[in-house]
Design a protein around this motif. Structure first.
Motif, mmCIF file in Angstrom:
data_model
loop_
_atom_site.group_PDB
_atom_site.id
_atom_site.type_symbol
_atom_site.label_atom_id
_atom_site.label_comp_id
_atom_site.label_asym_id
_atom_site.label_seq_id
_atom_site.Cartn_x
_atom_site.Cartn_y
_atom_site.Cartn_z
ATOM 1 N N VAL A 412 -16.112 -4.748 9.658
ATOM 2 C CA VAL A 412 -14.689 -4.939 9.343
ATOM 3 C C VAL A 412 -13.820 -4.393 10.468
ATOM 4 O O VAL A 412 -12.784 -4.973 10.821
ATOM 5 C CB VAL A 412 -14.356 -4.263 7.995
ATOM 6 N N ASP A 413 -14.247 -3.245 11.017
ATOM 7 C CA ASP A 413 -13.587 -2.628 12.185
ATOM 8 C C ASP A 413 -12.120 -2.312 11.928
ATOM 9 O O ASP A 413 -11.275 -2.411 12.816
ATOM 10 C CB ASP A 413 -13.720 -3.537 13.416
ATOM 11 N N ASP A 414 -11.824 -1.949 10.679
ATOM 12 C CA ASP A 414 -10.463 -1.551 10.316
ATOM 13 C C ASP A 414 -10.576 -0.794 9.004
ATOM 14 O O ASP A 414 -10.881 -1.392 7.973
ATOM 15 C CB ASP A 414 -9.582 -2.793 10.163
ATOM 16 N N ASP A 415 -10.348 0.514 9.042
ATOM 17 C CA ASP A 415 -10.555 1.329 7.842
ATOM 18 C C ASP A 415 -9.656 0.907 6.685
ATOM 19 O O ASP A 415 -10.064 0.951 5.519
ATOM 20 C CB ASP A 415 -10.341 2.810 8.158
ATOM 21 N N LYS A 416 -8.432 0.503 6.988
ATOM 22 C CA LYS A 416 -7.540 0.069 5.919
ATOM 23 C C LYS A 416 -8.129 -1.141 5.202
ATOM 24 O O LYS A 416 -8.150 -1.206 3.965
ATOM 25 C CB LYS A 416 -6.167 -0.252 6.487
ATOM 26 N N ARG A 417 -8.636 -2.100 5.967
ATOM 27 C CA ARG A 417 -9.249 -3.290 5.373
ATOM 28 C C ARG A 417 -10.562 -2.954 4.685
ATOM 29 O O ARG A 417 -10.889 -3.530 3.633
ATOM 30 C CB ARG A 417 -9.473 -4.356 6.451
ATOM 31 N N PHE A 418 -11.338 -2.041 5.255
ATOM 32 C CA PHE A 418 -12.621 -1.678 4.650
ATOM 33 C C PHE A 418 -12.422 -1.063 3.267
ATOM 34 O O PHE A 418 -13.072 -1.461 2.298
ATOM 35 C CB PHE A 418 -13.382 -0.691 5.546
ATOM 36 N N PHE A 419 -11.524 -0.093 3.155
ATOM 37 C CA PHE A 419 -11.321 0.553 1.851
ATOM 38 C C PHE A 419 -10.631 -0.388 0.865
ATOM 39 O O PHE A 419 -10.853 -0.285 -0.345
ATOM 40 C CB PHE A 419 -10.573 1.873 2.014
ATOM 41 N N ALA A 420 -9.823 -1.316 1.385
ATOM 42 C CA ALA A 420 -9.263 -2.343 0.502
ATOM 43 C C ALA A 420 -10.387 -3.220 -0.057
ATOM 44 O O ALA A 420 -10.358 -3.617 -1.233
ATOM 45 C CB ALA A 420 -8.244 -3.192 1.254
ATOM 46 N N LEU A 421 -11.379 -3.517 0.774
ATOM 47 C CA LEU A 421 -12.550 -4.279 0.331
ATOM 48 C C LEU A 421 -13.300 -3.531 -0.764
ATOM 49 O O LEU A 421 -13.681 -4.121 -1.788
ATOM 50 C CB LEU A 421 -13.465 -4.550 1.534
ATOM 51 N N VAL A 422 -13.512 -2.240 -0.580
ATOM 52 C CA VAL A 422 -14.225 -1.439 -1.578
ATOM 53 C C VAL A 422 -13.446 -1.384 -2.886
ATOM 54 O O VAL A 422 -14.011 -1.567 -3.978
ATOM 55 C CB VAL A 422 -14.494 -0.015 -1.039
ATOM 56 N N ARG A 423 -12.141 -1.158 -2.793
ATOM 57 C CA ARG A 423 -11.319 -1.107 -4.003
ATOM 58 C C ARG A 423 -11.302 -2.468 -4.705
ATOM 59 O O ARG A 423 -11.292 -2.550 -5.946
ATOM 60 C CB ARG A 423 -9.899 -0.655 -3.664
ATOM 61 N N GLY A 424 -11.319 -3.536 -3.929
ATOM 62 C CA GLY A 424 -11.370 -4.865 -4.520
ATOM 63 C C GLY A 424 -12.677 -5.116 -5.260
ATOM 64 O O GLY A 424 -12.693 -5.761 -6.313
ATOM 65 N N TRP A 425 -13.770 -4.590 -4.713
ATOM 66 C CA TRP A 425 -15.083 -4.732 -5.374
ATOM 67 C C TRP A 425 -15.102 -4.014 -6.719
ATOM 68 O O TRP A 425 -15.534 -4.590 -7.721
ATOM 69 C CB TRP A 425 -16.164 -4.179 -4.458
ATOM 70 N N THR A 426 -14.635 -2.780 -6.760
ATOM 71 C CA THR A 426 -14.647 -2.045 -8.023
ATOM 72 C C THR A 426 -13.685 -2.641 -9.040
ATOM 73 O O THR A 426 -13.916 -2.547 -10.247
ATOM 74 C CB THR A 426 -14.311 -0.555 -7.809
ATOM 75 N N LYS A 427 -12.619 -3.277 -8.564
ATOM 76 C CA LYS A 427 -11.675 -3.928 -9.472
ATOM 77 C C LYS A 427 -12.262 -5.224 -10.025
ATOM 78 O O LYS A 427 -12.161 -5.517 -11.225
ATOM 79 C CB LYS A 427 -10.358 -4.213 -8.751
ATOM 80 N N ALA A 428 -12.907 -6.001 -9.158
ATOM 81 C CA ALA A 428 -13.433 -7.303 -9.566
ATOM 82 C C ALA A 428 -14.520 -7.179 -10.624
ATOM 83 O O ALA A 428 -14.658 -8.055 -11.483
ATOM 84 C CB ALA A 428 -13.963 -8.057 -8.344
ATOM 85 N N HIS A 429 -15.294 -6.101 -10.578
ATOM 86 C CA HIS A 429 -16.429 -5.943 -11.505
ATOM 87 C C HIS A 429 -16.264 -4.729 -12.415
ATOM 88 O O HIS A 429 -17.256 -4.232 -12.960
ATOM 89 C CB HIS A 429 -17.729 -5.853 -10.712
ATOM 90 N N ARG A 430 -15.042 -4.267 -12.586
ATOM 91 C CA ARG A 430 -14.762 -3.104 -13.435
ATOM 92 C C ARG A 430 -15.342 -3.304 -14.840
ATOM 93 O O ARG A 430 -15.124 -4.329 -15.482
ATOM 94 C CB ARG A 430 -13.255 -2.906 -13.515
ATOM 95 N N HIS A 431 -16.123 -2.332 -15.283
ATOM 96 C CA HIS A 431 -16.765 -2.344 -16.602
ATOM 97 C C HIS A 431 -17.721 -3.526 -16.791
ATOM 98 O O HIS A 431 -17.992 -3.926 -17.919
ATOM 99 C CB HIS A 431 -15.714 -2.337 -17.716
ATOM 100 N N GLY A 432 -18.232 -4.056 -15.690
ATOM 101 C CA GLY A 432 -19.153 -5.187 -15.773
ATOM 102 C C GLY A 432 -20.456 -4.921 -15.058
ATOM 103 O O GLY A 432 -20.856 -3.768 -14.861
ATOM 104 N N ASN A 433 -21.119 -5.987 -14.672
ATOM 105 C CA ASN A 433 -22.387 -5.904 -13.948
ATOM 106 C C ASN A 433 -22.291 -6.741 -12.687
ATOM 107 O O ASN A 433 -21.536 -7.706 -12.625
ATOM 108 C CB ASN A 433 -23.544 -6.428 -14.807
#
Length: 469
Positions: A412-433
């Motif tokens: 990703v080579d951009d920490d702002k984008r990387f952590f946005a990606l991580v937060r998006g992952w946890t949001k997309a699958h929140r309380h799921g599998n």
């Protein structure tokens, strides 16, 4: 033999045949159910879990006497049929079933190892159609077992210095309650535990009530958010308990064995700080409550990310607290689809330790990455493909799993984008599998990059690359 001889039917015979067919259709609802699968064909635990239904809620009432090592339980299981069912299975190890009902009517129970097969009577079975919600009640008792994992660690129901603790990863929850013991079937829970007066029973979620009757005390815990069965816990003993609320409104409940309470106080007081730090990186904390359970060293051989309230065998250091708290996002909220996907839990939680060390302790992530790269143990097998059940908790799942996360960050080579990606992952699958395939597809879609080489080298590669990159 092929019978083609013509048969003459009288009008009366034809009418009688139609009457029989109509009566049969009325009795069965016009659809014949089939048995739910006994096992979900997990690559490491093929008989774990069951098919044909999805549990929505467990209501567990336990009466436990640690001194005699006896448990009496009633499990009320609310589920939705995912097919037309004639029978279905539950996982339960060791304990004896006294009775079982489905929709309030007695059900026949057969047992083969840890598999319970429940066969409702004909009237109930005619109503167990796909999409229908039904209720099962199982009464059981006995001495709950301590199970030995393929990697020789102990789980299930463990005796402690002054009580007991239930730990469930990967198969142990079936040692103390019947259920669909697989990560992909998550449910809400109510867990009520009656223990001798003077002992405390701690579980997941929020304390709902406490009552005293004669020589016993009953504790009721409510878990509103979906939880995989392997994350359920009960700890019974003499605890120093504390409650508080974070500035963000998250309830904090900690329980430390009185023998280690003083030594645990300082690190447990850092839980709100750790939760806030991780929420900034991984997204909003996914539950209404947090905390910890601390037993004495030797009561278990490992820490575990039991939902809302991680378990520790003795006071943890900051790195271990960060690791188990990170699992509340990676593992507890976003839960693996199968046990082959366990690296998604451990890789992210290990990387959280690396991030904490960099941010709080002056130990750069790159230094941790280099040490992991140089560790031969991390190259024993690919993190996304452990060879056996005994390997799902070995070094590559943790250390090399964290390396995969760091390589994504580099790509990703951009920490702002990387952590946005991580937060998006946890949001997309929140309380799921989620599966590994879900994750790699998400990363490529989010970044717009073809990361085939990264996956082939770091996630699935069977040899160490020539360069750290």
């Amino acid at each position: 033999m092929d019978q083609r001889t013509s048969v003459r039917h009288t009008g009366r015979a034809a009418a009688l045949a139609l009457l029989v067919l109509t009566a049969s259709t009325a009795c069965t609802g016009g659809v014949e159910g089939t048995p739910g699968a006994a096992g979900l064909r997990d690559p490491y635990f093929p008989k774990l879990g069951n098919g044909g239904y999805d549990v929505t809620h467990y209501d567990l009432a336990l009466d436990v006497d640690p001194a005699s090592h006896r448990l009496r339980g009633t499990a009320t299981i609310t589920a939705r049929a995912t097919q037309d069912l004639s029978s279905f299975n539950l996982d339960l190890a060791g304990l004896t079933v006294q009775s079982a009902t489905v929709e309030g009517r007695p059900a026949a129970v057969n047992r083969a190892g840890h598999e319970l097969t429940l066969r409702p009577d004909a009237e109930v079975a005619s109503r167990l159609r796909k999409g229908r919600t039904f209720r099962t009640v199982v009464s059981y008792s006995g001495s709950p077992q301590t199970l030995t994992d393929p990697d020789k660690s102990k789980e299930g129901w463990l005796r402690t210095a002054d009580g007991s603790v239930a730990l469930g990863e990967p198969t142990g929850s079936m040692a103390w309650f019947p259920g669909n013991n697989y990560p992909s079937d998550k449910a809400s829970y109510d867990i009520t535990v009656t223990v001798p007066k003077g002992l405390t029973a701690v579980s997941n979620g929020e304390p709902a009530s406490r009552s005293v009757s004669g020589t016993t005390t009953t504790y009721h815990w409510h878990i509103a958010e979906p939880m995989a069965s392997y994350l359920a816990t009960v700890a019974i003993g003499r605890f120093d308990t504390k409650t508080s609320t974070t500035p963000d409104g998250i309830k904090v409940f900690t329980a430390a064995d009185t023998a280690v309470a003083a030594d645990s106080a300082r690190i447990l007081a850092r839980i709100p700080e750790v939760v806030k730090w991780e929420a900034e990186r991984f997204g909003p904390y996914p539950f209404s409550t947090t905390g910890a359970i601390v037993e004495r060293p030797g009561d278990a051989g490992y820490a575990l990310e039991t939902q809302n309230r991680p378990f520790f065998p003795g006071p943890p250091d900051a790195g271990l607290l960060v690791h188990e708290m990170a699992h509340q996002w990676f593992g507890d909220s976003v839960t693996p689809e199968s046990w082959r996907d366990i690296w998604l839990n451990e890789g992210f939680a290990t990387y959280a330790e690396w991030l904490w060390g960099d941010d709080q302790e002056g130990n750069p992530v790159r230094k941790r990455f280099d040490a992991a790269f140089d560790d031969d143990d991390n190259w024993s097998f690919p993190p996304a493909d452990p060879p056996t059940a005994a390997d799902i908790s070995r070094a590559p799942v943790y250390g090399r799993g964290a390396m995969v996360i760091h390589k994504i960050r580099q790509a990703v080579d951009d920490d702002k984008r990387f952590f946005a990606l991580v937060r998006g992952w946890t949001k997309a699958h929140r309380h799921g599998n989620a599966s590994t395939a879900d994750f790699t597809a998400y990363v490529e879609k989010t970044t717009g990059q073809d990361l085939t080489e990264l996956w082939n080298t770091w996630l699935y590669g069977r040899s160490r690359p020539a360069s750290k990159g």
